[in-house]
Design a protein around this motif. Structure first.
Motif, PDB file in Angstrom:
ATOM      1  N   ALA A   1      33.309  37.291 117.243  1.00  0.00           N
ATOM      2  CA  ALA A   1      34.545  36.318 117.103  1.00  0.00           C
ATOM      3  C   ALA A   1      35.618  37.252 118.083  1.00  0.00           C
ATOM      4  O   ALA A   1      36.367  37.164 118.887  1.00  0.00           O
TER       5      ALA A   1
ATOM      6  N   ASP B   1      34.445  36.440 121.631  1.00  0.00           N
ATOM      7  CA  ASP B   1      35.322  34.967 121.741  1.00  0.00           C
ATOM      8  C   ASP B   1      36.711  34.877 122.296  1.00  0.00           C
ATOM      9  O   ASP B   1      36.642  34.016 123.383  1.00  0.00           O
ATOM     10  N   SER B   2      37.419  35.547 121.531  1.00  0.00           N
ATOM     11  CA  SER B   2      38.318  35.891 122.332  1.00  0.00           C
ATOM     12  C   SER B   2      39.527  36.538 123.081  1.00  0.00           C
ATOM     13  O   SER B   2      39.992  35.865 124.077  1.00  0.00           O
TER      14      SER B   2
ATOM     15  N   ARG C   1      37.991  33.522 126.314  1.00  0.00           N
ATOM     16  CA  ARG C   1      39.341  32.501 125.926  1.00  0.00           C
ATOM     17  C   ARG C   1      39.607  33.395 126.656  1.00  0.00           C
ATOM     18  O   ARG C   1      40.450  32.462 127.679  1.00  0.00           O
TER      19      ARG C   1
ATOM     20  N   PRO D   1      30.548  32.168 125.518  1.00  0.00           N
ATOM     21  CA  PRO D   1      31.540  31.262 125.792  1.00  0.00           C
ATOM     22  C   PRO D   1      33.186  31.360 125.997  1.00  0.00           C
ATOM     23  O   PRO D   1      33.157  30.520 126.396  1.00  0.00           O
TER      24      PRO D   1
ATOM     25  N   ASP E   1      32.278  27.828 128.055  1.00  0.00           N
ATOM     26  CA  ASP E   1      32.103  27.211 126.994  1.00  0.00           C
ATOM     27  C   ASP E   1      33.968  27.552 127.266  1.00  0.00           C
ATOM     28  O   ASP E   1      34.189  25.547 127.124  1.00  0.00           O
ATOM     29  N   HIS E   2      34.739  27.979 127.244  1.00  0.00           N
ATOM     30  CA  HIS E   2      36.308  27.916 127.191  1.00  0.00           C
ATOM     31  C   HIS E   2      37.097  27.305 128.948  1.00  0.00           C
ATOM     32  O   HIS E   2      37.845  27.154 128.238  1.00  0.00           O
TER      33      HIS E   2
END
Length: 329
Positions: free
Chosen positions: A242, A245-246, A249, A283, A286-287
């Motif tokens: 997570a 992922d942050s 992003r 990720p 993806d973002h």
């Protein structure tokens, strides 16, 4: 010929061919130095830990020690230029630096202090931001080679970035153009050390990654550092995944904004956090697809820096040599 402080000569310009080059790369974790050949191959290295919490003189003492070690190598007598890449903000016109992650250096006269050292006596010295140096290296011989428009990011203790526009590195009047790390991507986010809030650096730097992971319940089996966090993410740790992922992003939001504003072809990412590319880049891509949605921005691609830890040194060396050649022509 005088060269504007807001641009760096194109990477096609040949450096000084019969002399060696020297460079420093000053960051919040380490101060590295090197003697290089004209093609950017590192011949000798020196390194000291950055006493980031120390007073100005203590930090500069590490710089002095690196230069003194390099000055002892046989090639030093034929060094033509010294390029200095520093964490920012920098002021290239005045030769001063105020790195966010080195509190003891605020408006520190780095260029004058280096020129006063016996080891650097008589050498032309060029200051640039560390991300601009990385950009120069990657544009000349790395992952952005051949690109007319590119964004290059250093994601490490902090987050810095540099821009290539129309084939030329654009660093702005003070040398800070493209400083993506201190653009806010979370308007209600936490306070950043720069004084703003919700900055990319606050969410994506290596120090922020480990701090937030620990706050959110990460329990490392060993040292609480970026390598351990990446290893736990690879092993499927929920908090570690997570956290990456942050960070992904935040980086994606920043890259998408730049791609929308100036239509870059590629975002090249280097620095210590990029060593965890296998858990960061999926990720991130993806973002980025979700943020960069307009057709002219959606084609931007993400690449890993080719020169990795040497990018700042190589780029600073090239920039100093190219500036001297341009001014002499």
């Amino acid at each position: 010929m005088a060269i504007s402080a807001s641009e760096i000569p194109p990477a096609s310009r040949e450096p000084i061919r019969d002399r060696f080059l020297a460079a420093l790369d000053i960051g919040g974790t380490k101060i590295a130095g090197a003697v290089l050949d004209p093609d950017g191959a590192v011949l000798h290295r020196a390194e000291r830990r950055t006493p980031a919490a120390g007073a100005a003189g203590e930090v500069f003492g590490a710089v002095r020690a690196v230069l003194e070690e390099l000055a002892a190598v046989p090639e030093w007598g034929r060094v033509a230029t010294l390029g200095i890449a520093s964490a920012g903000p920098v002021d290239i016109a005045r030769g001063r630096v105020s790195p966010v992650n080195i509190p003891g250096w605020r408006d520190f006269p780095l260029v004058d202090q280096v020129r006063a050292l016996p080891s650097a006596s008589g050498l032309p010295v060029l200051l640039c931001g560390d991300a601009v140096a990385m950009t120069a290296a990657e544009h000349r011989i790395g992952a952005a080679r051949g690109c007319r428009d590119a964004l290059c990011l250093v994601v490490s203790t902090g987050v810095g970035a540099g821009l290539v526009l129309d084939g030329v590195i654009r660093n702005g009047p003070t040398g800070n153009a493209g400083h993506l790390g201190h653009i806010s991507v979370d308007l209600l986010g936490e306070d950043c050390v720069c004084g703003s809030r919700g900055c990319v650096e606050q969410l994506a730097s290596g120090t922020s990654l480990t701090r937030r992971a620990l706050r959110d319940g990460w329990r490392p089996s060993g040292p609480a550092d970026g390598a351990a966090l990446a290893a736990d993410a690879r092993a499927g740790d929920r908090v570690a995944l997570a956290t990456f992922d942050s960070a992904a992003r935040a980086l994606a939001a920043g890259i998408a904004a730049v791609a929308t504003l100036i239509e870059i072809e590629v975002a090249v990412i280097g620095g210590g956090v990029a060593e965890a590319h296998d858990v960061l880049f999926p990720p991130l891509r993806d973002h980025l697809a979700a943020y960069a949605v307009l057709p002219f921005a959606a084609s931007v691609r993400v690449e890993r820096a080719a020169l990795r830890a040497d990018a700042g040194l190589v780029g600073a060396a090239f920039l100093a040599a190219e500036r001297r050649s341009a001014e002499a022509s």
